[in-house]
Write a protein that holds these residues in place. Structure first.
Motif, short mmCIF file in Angstrom:
data_model
loop_
_atom_site.label_atom_id
_atom_site.label_comp_id
_atom_site.label_asym_id
_atom_site.label_seq_id
_atom_site.Cartn_x
_atom_site.Cartn_y
_atom_site.Cartn_z
N UNK A 116 41.82 34.74 24.99
CA UNK A 116 42.13 33.50 25.72
C UNK A 116 42.13 33.75 27.22
N UNK A 117 41.67 32.79 28.01
CA UNK A 117 41.79 32.93 29.46
C UNK A 117 43.26 33.02 29.86
N UNK A 118 43.51 33.74 30.94
CA UNK A 118 44.88 33.92 31.41
C UNK A 118 45.57 32.57 31.65
N UNK A 119 46.81 32.47 31.20
CA UNK A 119 47.59 31.26 31.40
C UNK A 119 47.45 30.21 30.30
N UNK A 120 46.55 30.44 29.34
CA UNK A 120 46.38 29.48 28.24
C UNK A 120 47.66 29.42 27.42
N UNK A 121 48.10 28.19 27.15
CA UNK A 121 49.32 27.97 26.36
C UNK A 121 49.01 27.13 25.13
N UNK A 122 49.76 27.35 24.08
CA UNK A 122 49.68 26.50 22.89
C UNK A 122 50.64 25.34 23.11
#
Length: 196
Positions: A116-122
């Motif tokens: 996942x790209x940095x900072x991606x949140x669910x």
């Protein structure tokens, strides 16, 4: 005046009867038994309320606080292949959510890279009774570099969630909106099958 005296005496007698346990000749044990019989005869409530379960509860969960070993998939540095990493987490009702949170954290091994790209949140995860798992990610997911990274991310999520038999297919969303493409390598317009 005598009728007033008789009325007062009748009231006093009634009060005394009530205070002393009633005017009944039934012994206290029989009186108690009579109440139990009345309770047994009370009609049962056959209108049980249907409790709606959170779809994530379809994923088997044992006692809370127990740990479980999960499999997470990450990219190997400079390779297109995925590698599996085991991790111990606390078993919860929302085990799929906890597993995805662990996947988003990245690998403990510096030789592996996060898919996942940095900072991606669910933002949300919802498992429908038919096995469709809806994953809503933050807009950082759009920062995937290319089609290879896009495919690695899809494969990693599919393989990670495949360990839960209730998950049959995945639907990806970004910021609460359905998506068709990110980098053009994968078609997101229809659910993505999970191989078990």
């Amino acid at each position: 005046m005598t009728s007033k005296v008789i009325s007062i005496l009748a009231v006093i007698l009634l009060v005394l009867c009530l205070l002393s346990g009633g005017c009944s000749s039934i012994a206290p044990e029989q009186n108690l038994k009579a109440w139990k019989d009345l309770i047994k005869l009370a009609p049962e409530d056959n209108t049980k309320k249907e409790v709606k379960k959170n779809p994530e509860e379809l994923i088997p969960a044992r006692e809370k606080g127990e740990s479980i070993s999960i499999k997470l998939y990450f990219a190997q540095a400079d390779k297109e292949e995925l590698v599996m990493e085991r991790r111990e987490i606390t078993r919860t009702e929302g085990i799929a959510r906890s597993t995805m949170q662990e996947l988003l954290k990245g690998s403990d091994n510096p030789a592996y890279r996060n898919v996942f790209p940095e900072g991606t949140r669910l933002l949300d995860i919802n498992l429908k009774p038919d096995g469709t798992c809806i994953l809503d990610f933050s807009s950082e997911l759009r920062r995937l570099e290319n089609g290879t990274e896009e495919k690695q991310m899809i494969d990693a999520v599919c393989q990670t969630l495949a360990q839960f038999p209730a998950v049959k297919q995945l639907v990806f969303m970004i910021d609460g909106r359905e998506i068709d493409i990110i980098k053009g390598e994968v078609d997101f317009s229809s659910p993505i099958k999970v191989s078990q």
